[in-house]
Design a protein around this motif. Structure first.
Motif, PDB file in Angstrom:
ATOM      1  N   SER A   1     -23.470   2.897  11.301  1.00  0.00           N
ATOM      2  CA  SER A   1     -24.179   2.528  12.538  1.00  0.00           C
ATOM      3  C   SER A   1     -24.468   3.695  13.460  1.00  0.00           C
TER       4      SER A   1
ATOM      5  N   VAL B   1     -22.393   5.131  15.374  1.00  0.00           N
ATOM      6  CA  VAL B   1     -21.627   4.930  16.606  1.00  0.00           C
ATOM      7  C   VAL B   1     -20.295   5.654  16.499  1.00  0.00           C
TER       8      VAL B   1
ATOM      9  N   LEU C   1     -22.174  -4.909  18.902  1.00  0.00           N
ATOM     10  CA  LEU C   1     -23.052  -3.911  18.303  1.00  0.00           C
ATOM     11  C   LEU C   1     -24.415  -4.470  17.906  1.00  0.00           C
TER      12      LEU C   1
ATOM     13  N   LEU D   1     -24.220   2.788  23.109  1.00  0.00           N
ATOM     14  CA  LEU D   1     -23.273   2.300  22.103  1.00  0.00           C
ATOM     15  C   LEU D   1     -21.898   2.936  22.292  1.00  0.00           C
TER      16      LEU D   1
ATOM     17  N   THR E   1     -18.291   0.980  23.015  1.00  0.00           N
ATOM     18  CA  THR E   1     -17.021   1.105  22.294  1.00  0.00           C
ATOM     19  C   THR E   1     -15.911   1.583  23.232  1.00  0.00           C
TER      20      THR E   1
END
Length: 298
Positions: A37, A39, A88, A99, A103
């Protein structure tokens, strides 16, 4: 300075390499999410804490260890799927900083949930392996470090086999290489991302148990992720092999630096030496040893 003691040097080096395997274990959790992803999952540390705290709390309540492992893994899998579906996916195609902040917020939510469920007291975690050293041809090696390195090595081998030789693993690699093309040929990206989060949860469980046994299960355990950052910089954010090599480099270099360079600075350089090495790598090779170099076309 006295004569060079080769056996002591090897002892320090081996201890550093074994510690490096523990660092690599934490870094692999980051790699799994970043590959699919893009991320940087800053919630990995609190997930590690949540897994260790849940396991030790279940054990203290009389749950057998095998059943506790199954229950904690199931919980980590559900958490991973929930994060992917509720956070997400709605934020897909947003800027990376969005993003990352998501998190970071998740990190506090997971950590707070752990404290709400199990309290904030410190727990001792005994995996049945002592930390006493044993002699190998004049080199003293920690039994627990060797056990932890063996467990980490088996887990890495299992992950590599899964992603190399299973259909799900091949889909994961395809999505990591080009998510748009993977979606265009019919691969289910949601399922692939969920699998990555489940795998990251499994890594967090194993790392949480090993680090919890070494440091005690306490809320500072979530800060172990800070040691993973220089590992990722050295090895590359999207390479499992890079996480392993980076962990070994960080573990060995910081131990050797503390013993052989530390006395000139009054000691304590083990805490920050890895970040100096990472800064040098950022200046020389920003993608790390095994990371993919991003090419932007304008």
């Amino acid at each position: 300075m006295g004569d060079f003691d080769l056996s002591f040097f090897i002892e320090v080096l081996v201890g550093g390499l074994l510690s490096g395997v523990m660092y690599a274990l934490v870094a692999i959790g980051f790699v799994l999410i970043y590959k699919t992803s893009g991320v940087l999952n800053f919630a990995q540390g609190p997930l590690l804490l949540f897994a260790a705290l849940t396991y030790v709390s279940l054990i203290e309540r009389g749950i057998a260890a095998p059943l506790a492992l199954v229950l904690v893994f199931a919980a980590m899998a559900l958490i991973g799927i929930a994060i992917e579906r509720t956070v997400l996916t709605p934020l897909a195609n947003r800027p990376p900083i969005t993003l990352f902040m998501a998190t970071l917020g998740l990190a506090y939510v997971v950590e707070g949930s752990a404290q709400l469920l199990w309290g904030g007291q410190v727990h001792a975690l005994d995996l049945g392996v002592s930390d006493t050293p044993f002699d190998v041809y004049g080199v003293f090696v920690s039994r627990f470090d060797l056990f932890a390195a063996g467990v980490a090595g088996l887990m890495v081998a299992a992950l590599i086999a899964f992603f190399q030789f299973t259909r799900v693993g091949l889909s994961f690699r395809a999505a990591a290489a080009d998510p748009y093309a993977a979606g265009a040929i019919g691969l289910r990206l949601h399922a692939i991302l969920a699998t990555a989060w489940i795998a990251a949860g499994f890594v967090a469980l194993v790392a949480g148990l090993l680090w919890g046994a070494r440091l005690g299960v306490q809320f500072s355990l979530s800060l172990v992720v800070l040691k993973a950052l220089p590992v990722l910089v050295l090895g590359g954010f999207d390479s499992i092999l890079g996480a392993i090599v980076g962990g070994l480099i960080v573990g060995a270099s910081e131990k050797l630096a503390e013993v052989y360079i530390g006395p000139f600075f009054g000691g304590g350089i083990e805490i920050w030496f890895a970040y100096v090495v990472a800064l040098v790598f950022l200046l020389v090779r920003p993608a790390g040893l095994f990371g993919r170099v991003q090419v932007e076309r304008v």
